[in-house]
Design a protein around this motif. Structure first.
Motif, short mmCIF file in Angstrom:
data_model
loop_
_atom_site.label_atom_id
_atom_site.label_comp_id
_atom_site.label_asym_id
_atom_site.label_seq_id
_atom_site.Cartn_x
_atom_site.Cartn_y
_atom_site.Cartn_z
N VAL A 93 0.86 -1.19 0.00
CA VAL A 93 0.00 0.00 0.00
C VAL A 93 0.89 1.24 0.00
N THR A 116 -12.01 -5.77 5.86
CA THR A 116 -10.68 -5.51 5.30
C THR A 116 -10.20 -4.11 5.66
N THR A 117 -11.13 -3.14 5.69
CA THR A 117 -10.78 -1.79 6.11
C THR A 117 -10.20 -1.81 7.53
N ILE A 120 -6.66 -3.50 7.50
CA ILE A 120 -5.60 -2.63 6.98
C ILE A 120 -5.25 -1.54 8.00
N ARG A 123 -3.22 -3.04 10.78
CA ARG A 123 -1.87 -3.37 10.31
C ARG A 123 -1.00 -2.12 10.22
N VAL A 246 -7.21 -6.17 -3.27
CA VAL A 246 -7.13 -6.99 -2.06
C VAL A 246 -8.03 -8.19 -2.28
N LEU A 272 -2.65 -7.10 -1.19
CA LEU A 272 -2.89 -7.80 0.07
C LEU A 272 -3.83 -8.97 -0.17
N GLU A 284 0.70 -9.47 3.05
CA GLU A 284 1.14 -8.82 1.82
C GLU A 284 1.33 -9.89 0.76
#
Length: 524
Positions: A93, A116-117, A120, A123, A246, A272, A284
């Motif tokens: 990203v 997923t939001t 991320i 992370r 993703v 991802l 990743e």
């Protein structure tokens, strides 16, 4: 992931490497099988055709057919073309923009955008120490905004306060403004989806993009939908423009057609992949490592990274010290089992070991899957603290109580206790002789030879473990090459750490990841 393709390609390419010489007809026959395997894996037909054509051009040249090991050269060509098809280099990203960097998440309803939001955001907050604001622009799906707010509480990431009645475009503008005023480094916009692509959706996405000026537009696509995911990526890229992909639910996709087709069809990188429901189940996407896994070459770098993330170094050191003193109770055994589960279980670990694909099949055929670990942990969990610390006190009546509590039987408990005694005896012998790591390496080497795996690879033992958080991708790739150079690519299985993983009842003992992080092979 890629289990089906790995099995098919492994059988095809093993047939080539076993021959002393290859004719053009041999290569053509193998490529027909490769083509069929890729189509069955749901790879796009034009991608399959292009891939096999490129391999054929390189594989039928005089240099290949007359080389000393033509079969291995063909395998290398297939590997290199797989890497090229997947994207050559991993692309992460991109945060190289003035703060706040705007990341816009797009995709269909049900693809996993909101989860997923959160993944991320978690992370980036934990690994790069970024201050992040998440904002839900989904005013259509009931409780969508509340779902993101709950994920923010769970991950410790800020979320934009909900104001009823605002349009998605207005929310996007407010989110960017709030991020600027709040000193946030990144703002992630979780947009609404639909059950299918329609004109209102595309118009809304275009309006949000115009208003928020995102630096990254990430398409979230469900890997299980195969070619539908590829067509979705093409449509979103044409109408909205995406910077990366993703792929979610990769852990449930045994074929992998979407991953293999995405970049070739859209020209956009997979950045991802989602590998589970938990908030840390996001990885990743490294094309070379994925190609290694598909061709059964293992993925030591990813395994080492996962070990570094999941194994508590202080706890591991304490475990190693305890083992060397000859002490090893059922609490320690449970810790070892939990560590293995964190690293993906037996299947996940063996899938990353070079040359371990066949052994993985043997273990599965023997019924020694990850359910064995769950059963063993259930047994230990049904014991009292005193029983876990002193297994010798487990007589018939206690075993009956534990069997009822864990849903097992006396035979299962006896197998577990026998396994523990064997490991405790091994630890006691090591501690008594005071040999430390050298003794453990000999033990592991003995285990490996009993399993028919040859000598242990150079990752095991008491060697120093580098701080992987400070290594860049090139250094990690060098680690992979170093592992291969130390014999891992020839079927040797690394002993990852100073403590051995428990031997399974009725099966071989496997070298372990417990008691210490993997150490690099020492130069002689």
């Amino acid at each position: 992931m890629f289990e089906t393709l790995q099995e098919r390609l492994g059988a095809i390419l093993n047939g080539l490497t076993g021959r002393g010489a290859l004719s053009e007809q041999d290569v053509a026959a193998a490529l027909r099988e490769v083509r069929r395997a890729l189509i069955e894996a749901d790879v796009a037909l034009d991608v399959v055709r292009s891939f096999t054509d490129r391999v054929r051009q390189k594989a039928v040249g005089a240099e290949i057919l007359k080389s000393i090991k033509p079969g291995q050269m063909v395998v290398k060509i297939v590997h290199d073309e797989l890497v090229e098809m997947l994207g050559a280099e991993g692309v992460t990203v991109d945060l190289n923009a003035p703060a706040p960097v705007v990341i816009m998440m797009v995709g269909l309803q049900g693809s996993g955008k909101t989860t997923t939001t959160g993944k991320i955001a978690k992370r980036l907050a934990e690994r790069q120490k970024k201050k992040i604001l998440m904002a839900s622009l989904d005013t259509r799906r009931p409780a969508a905004q509340e779902q993101l707010r709950q994920l923010g509480i769970q991950t410790g990431v800020d979320t934009l306060p909900i104001i009823a009645g605002q349009s998605p475009v207005e929310i996007a503008a407010r989110a960017v403004q709030a991020a600027k005023l709040g000193g946030h480094d990144i703002v992630i916009l979780d947009t609404a989806g639909r059950t299918h692509i329609d004109e209102p959706l595309m118009v809304e996405m275009a309006d949000i993009r115009k208003k928020s000026d995102p630096h990254e537009i990430l398409l979230v696509a469900d890997a299980l939908t195969g070619q539908d995911a590829v067509n979705l990526a093409r449509s979103f890229d044409e109408r909205v423009g995406i910077t990366g992909i993703v792929l979610t639910r990769m852990d449930g996709d045994g074929r992998g057609g979407a991953a293999l087709s995405m970049r070739a069809v859209t020209g956009k990188p997979i950045k991802l992949i989602g590998t589970g429901e938990k908030m840390d189940a996001l990885e990743e996407f490294y094309p070379r490592r994925i190609a290694d896994r598909i061709l059964g070459m293992g993925d030591i770098v990813s395994l080492v990274e996962k070990a570094a993330e999941n194994i508590d170094a202080e706890k591991a050191a304490a475990m190693a010290k305890k083992m060397q003193s000859g002490k090893f109770d059922l609490n320690d055994l449970a810790d070892q089992l939990r560590q293995m589960q964190k690293l993906g279980g037996m299947g996940g670990i063996m899938g990353m070991m070079p040359g371990m694909a066949k052994m993985k099949d043997q273990v599965a055929a023997a019924g020694l899957d990850d359910s064995v670990f769950k059963r063993q942990l259930a047994i230990i969990g049904s014991m009292t603290p005193a029983e876990r610390s002193n297994p010798d006190m487990l007589k018939h009546s206690r075993k009956q109580r534990i069997a009822k509590g864990s849903g097992t039987n006396a035979a299962d408990i006896n197998k577990l206790l026998k396994m523990h005694r064997q490991m405790a005896d091994m630890m006691k012998a090591m501690g008594g002789k005071g040999k430390g790591g050298g003794m453990m390496q000999k033990m592991m080497g003995g285990m490996a030879s009993k399993m028919g795996l040859g000598g242990m690879g150079g990752l095991g033992g008491m060697g120093g473990m580098p701080d992987l958080s400070k290594l860049d991708p090139k250094q990690l790739e060098a680690l992979q090459k170093q592992a291969e150079a130390s014999g891992l690519g020839k079927g040797g299985m690394p002993g990852l750490g100073t403590g051995g993983l428990p031997g399974l009842p009725g099966g071989p003992r496997l070298p372990g990841l417990g008691g210490g992080l993997p150490g690099l092979p020492k130069k002689k």
